[in-house]
Design an enzyme around this catalytic site. Structure first.
Site, PDB file in Angstrom:
ATOM      1  N   ASP A 110       2.060  23.911  21.988  1.00 59.72           N
ATOM      2  CA  ASP A 110       3.349  23.578  21.386  1.00 59.72           C
ATOM      3  C   ASP A 110       3.527  22.062  21.299  1.00 59.72           C
ATOM      4  OD1 ASP A 110       5.844  23.997  20.321  1.00 59.72           O
ATOM      5  OD2 ASP A 110       6.831  24.336  22.249  1.00 59.72           O
ATOM      6  N   GLU A 140      10.100  33.457  18.444  1.00 60.91           N
ATOM      7  CA  GLU A 140      10.003  32.672  19.668  1.00 60.91           C
ATOM      8  C   GLU A 140      11.187  32.986  20.567  1.00 60.91           C
ATOM      9  OE1 GLU A 140       9.809  28.097  21.450  1.00 60.91           O
ATOM     10  OE2 GLU A 140       9.665  28.414  19.274  1.00 60.91           O
ATOM     11  N   ASN A 170       7.560  30.530  26.095  1.00 66.05           N
ATOM     12  CA  ASN A 170       7.161  29.217  26.610  1.00 66.05           C
ATOM     13  C   ASN A 170       6.945  29.232  28.121  1.00 66.05           C
ATOM     14  OD1 ASN A 170       7.665  27.167  24.215  1.00 66.05           O
ATOM     15  ND2 ASN A 170       9.347  28.641  24.197  1.00 66.05           N
ATOM     16  N   GLU A 212       7.075  23.566  12.995  1.00 71.11           N
ATOM     17  CA  GLU A 212       8.402  23.780  13.565  1.00 71.11           C
ATOM     18  C   GLU A 212       9.451  22.890  12.894  1.00 71.11           C
ATOM     19  OE1 GLU A 212       8.107  24.856  18.114  1.00 71.11           O
ATOM     20  OE2 GLU A 212       7.103  22.953  17.759  1.00 71.11           O
ATOM     21  N   GLU A 236       3.253  29.927  24.859  1.00 74.90           N
ATOM     22  CA  GLU A 236       3.237  28.552  24.380  1.00 74.90           C
ATOM     23  C   GLU A 236       3.223  27.588  25.563  1.00 74.90           C
ATOM     24  OE1 GLU A 236       6.172  27.480  21.534  1.00 74.90           O
ATOM     25  OE2 GLU A 236       6.067  29.381  20.442  1.00 74.90           O
TER      26      GLU A 236
END
Length: 285
Positions: free
Chosen positions: A178, A61, A116, A235, A148
Protein backbone atom coordinates in the site's frame (compact mmCIF):
# COMPACT_ATOMS: atom_id res chain seq x y z
CA UNK A 1 1.15 28.91 31.12
CA UNK A 2 3.85 26.29 31.53
CA UNK A 3 5.96 24.50 34.09
CA UNK A 4 9.37 22.86 33.92
CA UNK A 5 10.40 19.40 35.03
CA UNK A 6 13.95 18.10 35.29
CA UNK A 7 14.49 14.81 33.46
CA UNK A 8 16.65 11.98 34.76
CA UNK A 9 19.61 13.20 32.68
CA UNK A 10 19.51 16.71 34.07
CA UNK A 11 17.70 18.24 31.11
CA UNK A 12 14.83 20.61 31.75
CA UNK A 13 11.68 19.67 29.83
CA UNK A 14 9.06 22.38 29.42
CA UNK A 15 5.41 21.36 29.50
CA UNK A 16 2.87 23.87 28.21
CA UNK A 17 -0.76 23.79 29.22
CA UNK A 18 -1.65 22.84 25.64
CA UNK A 19 0.69 19.84 25.85
CA UNK A 20 -0.91 18.72 29.10
CA UNK A 21 -4.40 19.02 27.62
CA UNK A 22 -3.33 17.08 24.52
CA UNK A 23 -1.84 14.31 26.70
CA UNK A 24 -5.03 14.12 28.75
CA UNK A 25 -7.12 13.87 25.58
CA UNK A 26 -4.96 11.04 24.24
CA UNK A 27 -5.38 9.17 27.51
CA UNK A 28 -9.13 9.75 27.42
CA UNK A 29 -9.35 8.44 23.86
CA UNK A 30 -7.20 5.44 24.77
CA UNK A 31 -9.44 4.50 27.69
CA UNK A 32 -12.59 4.92 25.60
CA UNK A 33 -11.06 2.89 22.76
CA UNK A 34 -10.17 0.02 25.10
CA UNK A 35 -13.78 -0.06 26.25
CA UNK A 36 -15.04 0.10 22.67
CA UNK A 37 -12.84 -2.78 21.51
CA UNK A 38 -13.88 -4.91 24.48
CA UNK A 39 -17.54 -4.14 23.76
CA UNK A 40 -17.16 -4.72 20.01
CA UNK A 41 -18.15 -1.15 19.14
CA UNK A 42 -15.61 -0.44 16.37
CA UNK A 43 -17.16 -1.16 12.96
CA UNK A 44 -15.80 -2.00 9.52
CA UNK A 45 -16.73 0.25 6.61
CA UNK A 46 -16.09 -0.77 3.02
CA UNK A 47 -14.86 1.25 0.03
CA UNK A 48 -15.28 -0.17 -3.50
CA UNK A 49 -12.32 -1.14 -5.67
CA UNK A 50 -13.23 -1.27 -9.34
CA UNK A 51 -12.01 -2.47 -12.71
CA UNK A 52 -11.26 0.87 -14.39
CA UNK A 53 -12.20 -0.31 -17.87
CA UNK A 54 -15.60 -1.79 -17.09
CA UNK A 55 -16.23 0.11 -13.79
CA UNK A 56 -17.31 -3.22 -12.32
CA UNK A 57 -16.72 -3.58 -8.59
CA UNK A 58 -14.10 -6.27 -7.95
CA UNK A 59 -13.56 -5.89 -4.21
CA UNK A 60 -13.68 -3.66 -1.15
CA UNK A 61 -11.11 -2.21 1.23
CA UNK A 62 -11.97 -2.50 4.92
CA UNK A 63 -11.65 0.69 6.97
CA UNK A 64 -12.21 0.96 10.74
CA UNK A 65 -14.80 3.46 11.99
CA UNK A 66 -15.57 4.36 15.58
CA UNK A 67 -18.29 6.49 17.18
CA UNK A 68 -18.02 6.83 20.95
CA UNK A 69 -21.03 7.61 23.12
CA UNK A 70 -19.17 10.49 24.79
CA UNK A 71 -16.50 11.54 22.30
CA UNK A 72 -18.70 11.24 19.23
CA UNK A 73 -17.14 10.33 15.88
CA UNK A 74 -13.40 9.76 16.34
CA UNK A 75 -11.49 9.83 13.00
CA UNK A 76 -9.24 6.85 12.24
CA UNK A 77 -6.39 9.32 11.75
CA UNK A 78 -6.75 9.97 15.49
CA UNK A 79 -7.54 6.59 17.03
CA UNK A 80 -5.39 4.30 14.85
CA UNK A 81 -2.06 5.94 15.87
CA UNK A 82 -3.17 5.83 19.52
CA UNK A 83 -4.08 2.16 19.18
CA UNK A 84 -0.68 1.50 17.62
CA UNK A 85 1.22 3.43 20.28
CA UNK A 86 -0.69 2.06 23.28
CA UNK A 87 -0.74 -1.61 22.24
CA UNK A 88 -4.43 -1.85 21.30
CA UNK A 89 -3.95 -2.33 17.57
CA UNK A 90 -3.91 -6.15 17.72
CA UNK A 91 -7.31 -6.62 19.43
CA UNK A 92 -8.76 -3.74 17.39
CA UNK A 93 -7.60 -5.25 14.11
CA UNK A 94 -8.91 -8.70 15.03
CA UNK A 95 -12.32 -7.27 15.94
CA UNK A 96 -12.65 -5.36 12.66
CA UNK A 97 -11.42 -8.32 10.56
CA UNK A 98 -13.91 -10.65 12.23
CA UNK A 99 -16.81 -8.29 11.59
CA UNK A 100 -15.63 -7.59 8.03
CA UNK A 101 -15.34 -11.25 7.05
CA UNK A 102 -18.73 -12.01 8.62
CA UNK A 103 -20.26 -9.28 6.45
CA UNK A 104 -18.36 -10.27 3.30
CA UNK A 105 -19.50 -13.91 3.46
CA UNK A 106 -22.81 -12.90 1.88
CA UNK A 107 -21.19 -11.00 -1.01
CA UNK A 108 -20.79 -12.56 -4.47
CA UNK A 109 -17.91 -15.03 -4.33
CA UNK A 110 -15.86 -13.24 -6.97
CA UNK A 111 -15.42 -10.16 -4.76
CA UNK A 112 -12.33 -9.89 -2.57
CA UNK A 113 -11.91 -8.20 0.80
CA UNK A 114 -8.84 -6.04 1.40
CA UNK A 115 -7.57 -5.49 4.95
CA UNK A 116 -4.72 -3.36 6.33
CA UNK A 117 -2.06 -4.58 8.74
CA UNK A 118 -0.23 -2.06 10.91
CA UNK A 119 3.58 -1.90 11.24
CA UNK A 120 3.50 -3.38 14.76
CA UNK A 121 1.53 -6.39 13.53
CA UNK A 122 4.35 -7.16 11.10
CA UNK A 123 6.76 -7.75 13.97
CA UNK A 124 4.33 -10.02 15.87
CA UNK A 125 4.78 -13.61 14.74
CA UNK A 126 1.29 -14.45 16.04
CA UNK A 127 -0.33 -12.16 13.47
CA UNK A 128 -0.74 -14.88 10.87
CA UNK A 129 -2.22 -17.29 13.40
CA UNK A 130 -4.74 -14.67 14.53
CA UNK A 131 -5.83 -14.02 10.95
CA UNK A 132 -6.22 -17.72 10.13
CA UNK A 133 -8.17 -18.33 13.35
CA UNK A 134 -10.61 -15.54 12.43
CA UNK A 135 -11.07 -16.90 8.90
CA UNK A 136 -11.75 -20.36 10.26
CA UNK A 137 -14.23 -18.98 12.77
CA UNK A 138 -16.15 -16.91 10.22
CA UNK A 139 -15.87 -19.41 7.35
CA UNK A 140 -14.37 -16.84 4.99
CA UNK A 141 -12.29 -18.20 2.09
CA UNK A 142 -8.62 -17.15 2.51
CA UNK A 143 -8.35 -16.84 -1.27
CA UNK A 144 -10.82 -13.94 -1.13
CA UNK A 145 -8.72 -12.00 1.37
CA UNK A 146 -6.02 -9.48 0.50
CA UNK A 147 -3.74 -8.11 3.19
CA UNK A 148 -2.33 -4.61 2.65
CA UNK A 149 0.97 -3.59 4.22
CA UNK A 150 2.90 -0.35 3.88
CA UNK A 151 6.52 0.34 3.00
CA UNK A 152 6.96 1.76 6.50
CA UNK A 153 5.73 -1.50 7.97
CA UNK A 154 8.36 -3.42 6.07
CA UNK A 155 11.22 -1.29 7.36
CA UNK A 156 10.83 -2.04 11.08
CA UNK A 157 11.78 -5.71 10.86
CA UNK A 158 12.02 -6.97 7.25
CA UNK A 159 12.79 -10.57 8.29
CA UNK A 160 9.74 -10.79 10.54
CA UNK A 161 7.51 -9.14 7.93
CA UNK A 162 8.74 -11.53 5.24
CA UNK A 163 7.90 -14.57 7.37
CA UNK A 164 4.40 -13.28 8.11
CA UNK A 165 3.82 -12.48 4.43
CA UNK A 166 4.93 -15.96 3.38
CA UNK A 167 2.75 -17.61 6.04
CA UNK A 168 -0.28 -15.75 4.69
CA UNK A 169 0.47 -16.43 1.04
CA UNK A 170 0.93 -20.11 1.77
CA UNK A 171 -2.80 -20.46 2.56
CA UNK A 172 -3.92 -18.45 -0.47
CA UNK A 173 -4.14 -14.95 1.03
CA UNK A 174 -2.93 -12.29 -1.40
CA UNK A 175 -0.61 -9.53 -0.19
CA UNK A 176 -0.43 -6.01 -1.57
CA UNK A 177 1.94 -3.12 -0.96
CA UNK A 178 0.00 0.00 0.00
CA UNK A 179 0.93 3.69 -0.47
CA UNK A 180 3.74 2.82 -2.86
CA UNK A 181 6.15 5.65 -3.53
CA UNK A 182 5.74 7.45 -0.20
CA UNK A 183 7.95 5.24 1.99
CA UNK A 184 11.65 4.50 2.02
CA UNK A 185 11.91 0.86 1.05
CA UNK A 186 14.02 0.00 -1.96
CA UNK A 187 12.75 -1.42 -5.22
CA UNK A 188 14.50 -4.63 -4.22
CA UNK A 189 11.74 -5.20 -1.66
CA UNK A 190 9.33 -5.87 -4.50
CA UNK A 191 11.45 -8.83 -5.58
CA UNK A 192 12.12 -10.10 -2.05
CA UNK A 193 8.52 -10.08 -0.85
CA UNK A 194 6.72 -11.32 -3.98
CA UNK A 195 3.73 -9.00 -3.65
CA UNK A 196 0.59 -9.83 -5.59
CA UNK A 197 -0.53 -6.23 -5.94
CA UNK A 198 0.74 -2.69 -5.61
CA UNK A 199 -1.38 0.35 -4.74
CA UNK A 200 -0.32 3.70 -6.20
CA UNK A 201 -0.56 6.40 -3.54
CA UNK A 202 -3.22 9.08 -3.90
CA UNK A 203 -0.53 11.79 -3.82
CA UNK A 204 0.49 10.84 -7.37
CA UNK A 205 -3.08 10.29 -8.59
CA UNK A 206 -4.32 13.67 -7.35
CA UNK A 207 -1.74 15.51 -9.47
CA UNK A 208 -1.76 13.23 -12.52
CA UNK A 209 -3.50 15.82 -14.73
CA UNK A 210 -1.21 18.79 -14.11
CA UNK A 211 2.13 17.43 -12.89
CA UNK A 212 4.43 15.77 -15.39
CA UNK A 213 6.67 14.12 -12.75
CA UNK A 214 3.61 12.40 -11.23
CA UNK A 215 2.57 11.23 -14.68
CA UNK A 216 6.01 9.77 -15.39
CA UNK A 217 6.17 8.09 -11.96
CA UNK A 218 2.79 6.42 -12.50
CA UNK A 219 3.83 5.25 -15.97
CA UNK A 220 7.05 3.82 -14.53
CA UNK A 221 5.20 2.03 -11.73
CA UNK A 222 2.76 0.47 -14.21
CA UNK A 223 5.57 -0.70 -16.50
CA UNK A 224 7.48 -2.16 -13.55
CA UNK A 225 4.42 -4.02 -12.22
CA UNK A 226 3.68 -5.45 -15.65
CA UNK A 227 7.20 -6.82 -15.77
CA UNK A 228 6.90 -8.27 -12.25
CA UNK A 229 3.46 -9.76 -12.87
CA UNK A 230 1.79 -7.62 -10.21
CA UNK A 231 -1.73 -6.18 -10.28
CA UNK A 232 -2.10 -2.43 -9.72
CA UNK A 233 -4.76 -0.27 -8.06
CA UNK A 234 -4.62 3.53 -8.13
CA UNK A 235 -5.97 5.15 -4.96
CA UNK A 236 -7.69 8.49 -4.41
CA UNK A 237 -9.46 8.81 -7.78
CA UNK A 238 -11.97 11.64 -7.46
CA UNK A 239 -12.98 12.62 -11.00
CA UNK A 240 -13.52 11.10 -14.43
CA UNK A 241 -10.52 12.84 -15.99
CA UNK A 242 -8.16 11.13 -13.54
CA UNK A 243 -9.79 7.74 -14.21
CA UNK A 244 -9.58 8.25 -17.99
CA UNK A 245 -5.90 9.19 -17.81
CA UNK A 246 -5.12 6.11 -15.72
CA UNK A 247 -6.92 3.90 -18.23
CA UNK A 248 -4.85 5.48 -21.01
CA UNK A 249 -1.72 4.56 -19.07
CA UNK A 250 -2.90 0.96 -18.71
CA UNK A 251 -3.90 0.95 -15.03
CA UNK A 252 -6.45 -1.81 -14.43
CA UNK A 253 -7.75 -1.09 -10.90
CA UNK A 254 -9.02 2.01 -9.18
CA UNK A 255 -10.36 3.21 -5.85
CA UNK A 256 -11.64 6.58 -4.64
CA UNK A 257 -14.65 8.80 -4.03
CA UNK A 258 -15.51 8.73 -7.74
CA UNK A 259 -16.61 5.11 -7.29
CA UNK A 260 -17.87 5.27 -3.71
CA UNK A 261 -17.12 6.45 -0.19
CA UNK A 262 -16.61 4.00 2.69
CA UNK A 263 -19.97 2.65 3.89
CA UNK A 264 -21.13 0.28 6.61
CA UNK A 265 -22.04 -3.36 6.01
CA UNK A 266 -25.77 -2.76 5.38
CA UNK A 267 -25.16 0.09 2.95
CA UNK A 268 -22.52 -1.96 1.15
CA UNK A 269 -24.95 -4.84 0.72
CA UNK A 270 -27.47 -2.39 -0.73
CA UNK A 271 -24.79 -1.06 -3.08
CA UNK A 272 -24.11 -4.59 -4.32
CA UNK A 273 -27.80 -5.32 -4.86
CA UNK A 274 -28.20 -2.10 -6.85
CA UNK A 275 -25.13 -2.97 -8.91
CA UNK A 276 -26.52 -6.44 -9.61
CA UNK A 277 -29.88 -5.01 -10.73
CA UNK A 278 -28.06 -2.49 -12.92
CA UNK A 279 -26.04 -5.27 -14.57
CA UNK A 280 -29.20 -7.31 -15.26
CA UNK A 281 -30.91 -4.24 -16.74
CA UNK A 282 -27.92 -3.55 -18.99
CA UNK A 283 -27.99 -7.15 -20.26
CA UNK A 284 -31.71 -6.91 -20.97
CA UNK A 285 -31.15 -3.82 -23.09
Amino acid sequence: LYHAKRSGRGRVVVYTREMEEAAKRVTRIEQALRRAVSAGEVEPHFQPIVDLNSRRTIGFETLARWTDRDLGVVPPSVFIPIAEERGIIGPLSQLVLRKATEAARSWPKDLFLSFNLSPSQLVDQNTGLHILAILERTGFDPRRLEIEITETGLMNDPASAEKIVEDLRRVGIRVSLDDFGTGQSSLGRLREFHFDKLKIDRAFVSSILDDRPSEHIIRAILAMCEGLGMDVVAEGIEDEAQADRLVQFGCAGGQGYLFGKPADADATLGYLRDSYRGALHAKAI
